[in-house]
Scaffold this motif. Sequence first.
Motif, PDB file in Angstrom:
ATOM      1  N   CYS A  95     -49.095  -6.055  27.839  1.00 55.54           N
ATOM      2  CA  CYS A  95     -50.143  -6.032  28.865  1.00 55.54           C
ATOM      3  C   CYS A  95     -51.279  -5.087  28.469  1.00 55.54           C
ATOM      4  O   CYS A  95     -52.457  -5.372  28.724  1.00 55.54           O
ATOM      5  CB  CYS A  95     -49.551  -5.603  30.207  1.00 55.54           C
TER       6      CYS A  95
ATOM      7  N   LEU B 192     -43.665 -14.253  37.321  1.00 59.51           N
ATOM      8  CA  LEU B 192     -44.205 -13.158  38.128  1.00 59.51           C
ATOM      9  C   LEU B 192     -45.213 -12.309  37.352  1.00 59.51           C
ATOM     10  O   LEU B 192     -46.006 -11.577  37.947  1.00 59.51           O
ATOM     11  CB  LEU B 192     -43.063 -12.267  38.634  1.00 59.51           C
ATOM     12  N   ARG B 193     -45.206 -12.426  36.027  1.00 56.91           N
ATOM     13  CA  ARG B 193     -46.177 -11.677  35.234  1.00 56.91           C
ATOM     14  C   ARG B 193     -47.597 -12.237  35.393  1.00 56.91           C
ATOM     15  O   ARG B 193     -48.564 -11.607  34.984  1.00 56.91           O
ATOM     16  CB  ARG B 193     -45.787 -11.692  33.761  1.00 56.91           C
ATOM     17  N   ALA B 194     -47.715 -13.400  35.996  1.00 58.67           N
ATOM     18  CA  ALA B 194     -49.051 -13.972  36.221  1.00 58.67           C
ATOM     19  C   ALA B 194     -49.886 -13.060  37.110  1.00 58.67           C
ATOM     20  O   ALA B 194     -51.100 -12.945  36.919  1.00 58.67           O
ATOM     21  CB  ALA B 194     -48.921 -15.360  36.851  1.00 58.67           C
ATOM     22  N   ARG B 195     -49.241 -12.419  38.062  1.00 57.51           N
ATOM     23  CA  ARG B 195     -49.975 -11.517  38.964  1.00 57.51           C
ATOM     24  C   ARG B 195     -50.524 -10.319  38.191  1.00 57.51           C
ATOM     25  O   ARG B 195     -51.660  -9.886  38.413  1.00 57.51           O
ATOM     26  CB  ARG B 195     -49.045 -11.048  40.078  1.00 57.51           C
ATOM     27  N   VAL B 196     -49.721  -9.780  37.280  1.00 57.81           N
ATOM     28  CA  VAL B 196     -50.188  -8.658  36.463  1.00 57.81           C
ATOM     29  C   VAL B 196     -51.346  -9.106  35.576  1.00 57.81           C
ATOM     30  O   VAL B 196     -52.349  -8.405  35.435  1.00 57.81           O
ATOM     31  CB  VAL B 196     -49.040  -8.098  35.609  1.00 57.81           C
TER      32      VAL B 196
ATOM     33  N   SER C 182     -53.509 -11.368  36.116  1.00 59.01           N
ATOM     34  CA  SER C 182     -54.712 -11.481  36.939  1.00 59.01           C
ATOM     35  C   SER C 182     -55.356 -10.117  37.159  1.00 59.01           C
ATOM     36  O   SER C 182     -56.580  -9.979  37.104  1.00 59.01           O
ATOM     37  CB  SER C 182     -54.361 -12.131  38.280  1.00 59.01           C
ATOM     38  N   SER C 183     -54.522  -9.098  37.401  1.00 58.04           N
ATOM     39  CA  SER C 183     -55.051  -7.742  37.592  1.00 58.04           C
ATOM     40  C   SER C 183     -55.722  -7.212  36.339  1.00 58.04           C
ATOM     41  O   SER C 183     -56.625  -6.370  36.402  1.00 58.04           O
ATOM     42  CB  SER C 183     -53.915  -6.796  38.004  1.00 58.04           C
TER      43      SER C 183
ATOM     44  N   ASP D  34     -57.333  -9.157  34.267  1.00 67.50           N
ATOM     45  CA  ASP D  34     -58.453 -10.062  33.991  1.00 67.50           C
ATOM     46  C   ASP D  34     -58.235 -10.864  32.712  1.00 67.50           C
ATOM     47  O   ASP D  34     -59.155 -11.045  31.908  1.00 67.50           O
ATOM     48  CB  ASP D  34     -59.767  -9.275  33.918  1.00 67.50           C
TER      49      ASP D  34
ATOM     50  N   ASP E  67     -55.963 -14.527  31.144  1.00 65.68           N
ATOM     51  CA  ASP E  67     -55.231 -15.735  31.513  1.00 65.68           C
ATOM     52  C   ASP E  67     -53.735 -15.515  31.321  1.00 65.68           C
ATOM     53  O   ASP E  67     -53.302 -14.615  30.588  1.00 65.68           O
ATOM     54  CB  ASP E  67     -55.691 -16.919  30.678  1.00 65.68           C
TER      55      ASP E  67
ATOM     56  N   ALA F 105     -52.082  -1.394  37.227  1.00 67.41           N
ATOM     57  CA  ALA F 105     -51.190  -2.526  37.468  1.00 67.41           C
ATOM     58  C   ALA F 105     -49.888  -2.402  36.678  1.00 67.41           C
ATOM     59  O   ALA F 105     -48.902  -3.075  36.992  1.00 67.41           O
ATOM     60  CB  ALA F 105     -51.892  -3.831  37.095  1.00 67.41           C
TER      61      ALA F 105
ATOM     62  N   THR G  98     -45.339   0.492  37.781  1.00 71.95           N
ATOM     63  CA  THR G  98     -44.598  -0.289  38.787  1.00 71.95           C
ATOM     64  C   THR G  98     -43.246   0.292  39.166  1.00 71.95           C
ATOM     65  O   THR G  98     -42.465  -0.360  39.855  1.00 71.95           O
ATOM     66  CB  THR G  98     -44.389  -1.723  38.273  1.00 71.95           C
TER      67      THR G  98
END
Length: 332
Positions: free
Chosen positions: A160, A182-186, A188-189, A191, A193, A292, A295
């Motif tokens: 990340c 669930l890593r899609a949310r991270v 997005s944070s 910026d 894809d 982000a 966690t």
Amino acid sequence: MQQREAQAFWLREPGAGEIRSVALAAPGPDEVAVRTLRSAVSRGTESLVFDGRVPPSQYDLMRAPFQDGAFPGPVKYGYLNVGVVEDGPTDLRGRTVFCLHPHQTAYVVPVSAVTVVPEEVPVARAVLAGIVETAVNALWDSAPLIGDRVAVVGAGTLGCTVARLLARFPGVSVTLVDIDPLRARVASSLDVDFALTDRAPGGQDLVVHTSATSEGLQLSLELLAPEGTVTELSWYGDDVTSVSLGGAFHSGRLTVRGSQVGTLSPARRGRRTTADRLALSLDLLRDPAFDALLTGESPFETLPEVMPRLAHGELPALCHAVTYSSEASCSA
């Protein structure tokens, strides 16, 4: 200052940790005494150390800067620590600093071993400096170009971090790839894809691999465009890694390049120092998007119970922070 004793986390033997008392000498004229505010667990490497999976051939190379003991144990290991200088040169007293030091409530180190944290970087985020430093070195090795298509396979803390830094390159298209939706949310944070492994886009100029699995490395090769490069950041410990070099590997003139933060990238070795690299990493942490990755956290005193859960994947945090109470930091 009357610091004489601190508490440190030790790996007593593979799979078992404990808190030990550590005697502290008074700081000399070129040293600082630091009280730890927060540290963090580098899950990939520290999990391998905790499970006793450092190959004997790598014992010397894997030593942390202020490691005590030796692999496989007893050993005091770690390298993501942020604290406040309580004694030392006047211009450093009261300053927040980052140090490549194990999990310990207080410590005395040379002045050259600490780097001042910029005022704009919160303590909680500053523990990521060692991770960002690894990513910086990897990007020096990888040399992405303007307009490149880049995939990062493995959405752990390091993957990340690499993805976020790549997102700041002009015109670079970045896709973070992982098996966990669930890593899609991270992503997005950060910026960038996101794609699951079975939907990852091909034709990539560069792939950075951080999943520490043979499957991830194989996928990284398959995502490359002709004459593309995989930069391998995973460390596998004593695991055997298998990958198929048939298919397009030779006809496509593909490259796998290793990158490791223990030495400066050859691309910058003549013009940068490790101190320069770490200072740059802390400066890059002015970016709040890195929050982000923060966690999970737990108190220092619970590390003997928490480390097995982190090492075996029972705690799914990206960057797991260790908090410290001022009362427990040191005693006279």
